[in-house]
Design an enzyme around this catalytic site. Structure first.
Site, PDB file in Angstrom:
ATOM      1  N   HIS A   1       0.781  -1.334   0.143  1.00 42.83           N
ATOM      2  CA  HIS A   1      -0.033  -0.066   0.033  1.00 42.83           C
ATOM      3  C   HIS A   1       0.803   1.397   0.079  1.00 42.83           C
ATOM      4  CE1 HIS A   1      -2.290   2.972   2.470  1.00 42.83           C
ATOM      5  NE2 HIS A   1      -3.092   2.993   1.235  1.00 42.83           N
ATOM      6  N   SER A   2       0.608   2.304  -0.766  1.00 44.69           N
ATOM      7  CA  SER A   2       1.119   3.318  -0.850  1.00 44.69           C
ATOM      8  C   SER A   2       2.599   3.548  -1.158  1.00 44.69           C
ATOM      9  CB  SER A   2       1.182   4.192   0.806  1.00 44.69           C
ATOM     10  OG  SER A   2       1.460   5.716   0.551  1.00 44.69           O
ATOM     11  N   ALA A   3       3.635   3.702  -0.736  1.00 38.36           N
ATOM     12  CA  ALA A   3       4.979   3.397  -0.894  1.00 38.36           C
ATOM     13  C   ALA A   3       5.318   1.954  -1.193  1.00 38.36           C
ATOM     14  CB  ALA A   3       5.820   3.810   0.098  1.00 38.36           C
TER      15      ALA A   3
END
Length: 548
Positions: A209-211
């Site tokens: 998730h995200s990075a």
């Protein structure tokens, strides 16, 4: 006599099962891997084996180096009952001026295996945590939700963050991407060892998730990723997001050296040697000097394009060029966003300042041209101040028109952040992969606001409607401390559907993917973007006319 033969056969069966890498029948908490035996913990409905080292400690002379596989042989049973520690970081979500957390010796994996299941072996979900490449950790994304469903083994991974993981001078002496190289070594460990925990090495799904999502995409852009995993999902983050591939890292590396007392270094080799001699606490605490205000920019240190002669270089071309070359792993991939992903980090603009009592967003009226390049990550990608100012002016006009920055116009500011930091790159990455790849490419958008999310946490406010912000989907898969445990009935259904989606994708024999009753549509070969919309009312396949 017959009894003796029966006992001999039974013993041989146990030995064969043990040799095949299965969990020990007599004691499921005792696992044997090449380093020796380790003991996990019984948590009622699942077993856990935590903080297992996969690399040598990245300290001393191994700091800022390619990770080395963990080779130590245990003479005693390794205690795998303690939770993993955080890699040293300057954490955005810590109140106060001192945001330092974690330790430098942190390269471990944790394995969570369902109990009381009819299965003996399970598909595997390997999770790369988010945190802007700067903070976070494997325990940030809790395992309880997934273990409750009892359908997959979950493996979480710790990797180096911030300057310890991503400082780079852009040459072979200090090439960077140490955190990404950690991830890759951890994935190799999972492939080689997960059978000992009852996992299926041929059915490994890597998610993030995200990075973490961007990391998944970057891992996938290596041609050998297909040897480590069967499929991949990037939630709200991919390699084409503007905050992922860093520019200007060389200048920041030498500025970091100046801050911690290595100002005399004139070349990368000297700088690296000096930085190795400094306390890790000083290096990580220097992050505060790279923030313009609050935690902006949220990724001052991140992935870099490495020199081709760097030792074990991770990527030597921009992700767009790698995709266009077709030289990346052909594994099924899904990429996602939420309708208001930009709530991270736009929401911090609504925080009231102690000195004036007004929101930060009001200050944008006077500071837009100064702050926008840092908020939206084009400070280092444009060559002149005029170019930056022209782009800043264009963005303000496009999203706000003649209105001022205020609480009343916040929704359009958040829309700007969503488009530029998350949504637009989903379209571009799907378009590129469908043109230059062969394996299925799927996409979905999530639209179902949670009661408490990143928007409320960063702004400290409950009087503003944020919509479906960053993490509202993933936090139904991986439970987090700030999301209420008493979820709505629709969220309980969605949580189960998401977890079943992971299991389905990991086990799929024909590379298909499904959520509930909806089968994802493959974008490869499609003239229109195929996007699955997931809401509290169900799911629906949509076609968008957004390909170039």
């Amino acid at each position: 006599m017959h009894l003796v033969r029966w006992l001999i056969c039974l013993i041989q069966l146990w030995v064969q099962l043990g040799a095949a890498g299965s969990v020990t029948l007599l004691d499921p908490l005792l696992i044997e891997i090449p380093n020796g035996k380790l003991r996990g913990r019984d948590n009622g409905h699942y077993y856990s084996y935590e903080a297992i080292p996969y690399a040598e400690p990245p300290t001393g002379e191994l700091r800022f180096e390619v990770p080395k596989p963990y080779k130590q042989q245990w003479t005693n049973t390794f205690d795998a009952t303690q939770p993993p520690v955080l890699c040293m970081q300057w954490n955005q979500f810590i109140n106060g001026t001192n945001k330092l957390l974690g330790v430098e010796d942190c390269l471990t994996v944790s394995v969570y295996r369902p109990k009381n299941s009819s299965r003996n072996n399970f598909p595997v979900v390997a999770n790369l945590h988010g945190g802007a490449f700067m903070f976070g950790g494997p325990s940030q994304y809790g395992h309880e939700n997934i273990m409750r469903e009892g359908s997959v083994i979950l493996v979480t991974i710790g990797y180096r963050l911030g300057p310890l993981g991503f400082v780079s001078t852009g040459d072979a002496d200090l090439s960077g991407n140490f955190g990404l190289k950690d991830q890759r070594l951890a994935l190799l460990w999972i492939k080689q060892n997960i059978a000992s925990f009852g996992g299926e090495p041929e059915n490994i799904l890597v998610v993030g998730h995200s990075a973490g999502g961007a990391s998944v995409h970057l891992q996938m852009l290596r041609e050998d990723f297909s040897k480590l995993a069967k499929a991949a999902i990037s939630f709200s983050g991919n390699a084409l997001d503007p905050w992922v591939i860093q520019q200007g890292l060389r200048g920041r590396a030498f500025e970091l050296g100046r801050i911690v007392g290595c100002g005399q270094a004139s070349d990368s080799g000297t700088l690296k040697k000096c930085l190795k001699s400094k306390p890790a606490i000083e290096i990580v605490s220097a992050v505060r000097s790279f923030l313009v205000f609050s935690y902006v920019p949220f990724t001052p240190f991140g992935p870099a394009i490495e020199s081709p002669d760097a030792p074990e270089a991770f990527i030597t071309q921009h992700p767009i060029d790698i995709i266009k070359s077709g030289k990346f792993s052909q594994v099924p991939w899904a990429v996602t966003y939420t309708t208001e992903d930009g709530g991270y980090n736009a929401a911090l603009l609504l925080e009231k300042q102690a000195s004036s009592g007004r929101e930060l967003i009001v200050d944008l009226n006077d500071r837009w041209f100064d702050w926008a390049p840092y908020l939206l990550f084009y400070r280092d990608s444009m060559t002149t101040i005029k170019d930056m100012d022209d782009y800043s002016r264009k963005l303000r006009q496009e999203y706000l028109g003649d209105r001022r920055f205020s609480v009343e116009s916040y929704w359009d500011v958040q829309r700007m952040f969503t488009d530029l930091l998350f949504k637009n790159s989903v379209t571009v990455s799907v378009d590129l992969h469908r043109k230059y790849g062969k394996s299925p490419v799927y996409a979905f958008v999530y639209d179902n606001p949670s009661e408490v999310g990143v928007g409320q946490i960063l702004s400290g406010r409950n009087d503003v409607y944020f919509g479906t912000v960053h993490g509202d989907d993933v936090f139904l898969i991986f439970n987090v401390s700030f999301v209420p445990a008493n979820r709505r009935p629709d969220e309980e259904i969605i949580s189960r559907n998401f977890i079943k989606m992971l299991e389905y994708f990991a086990l799929s024999t024909d590379d298909t993917m499904a959520y509930g009753d909806c089968v994802f549509q493959n974008n490869v070969g499609s003239k229109h973007m195929q996007l699955l919309s997931i809401t509290r009312d169900g799911c629906e396949n949509k076609q968008l006319n957004c390909f170039i």
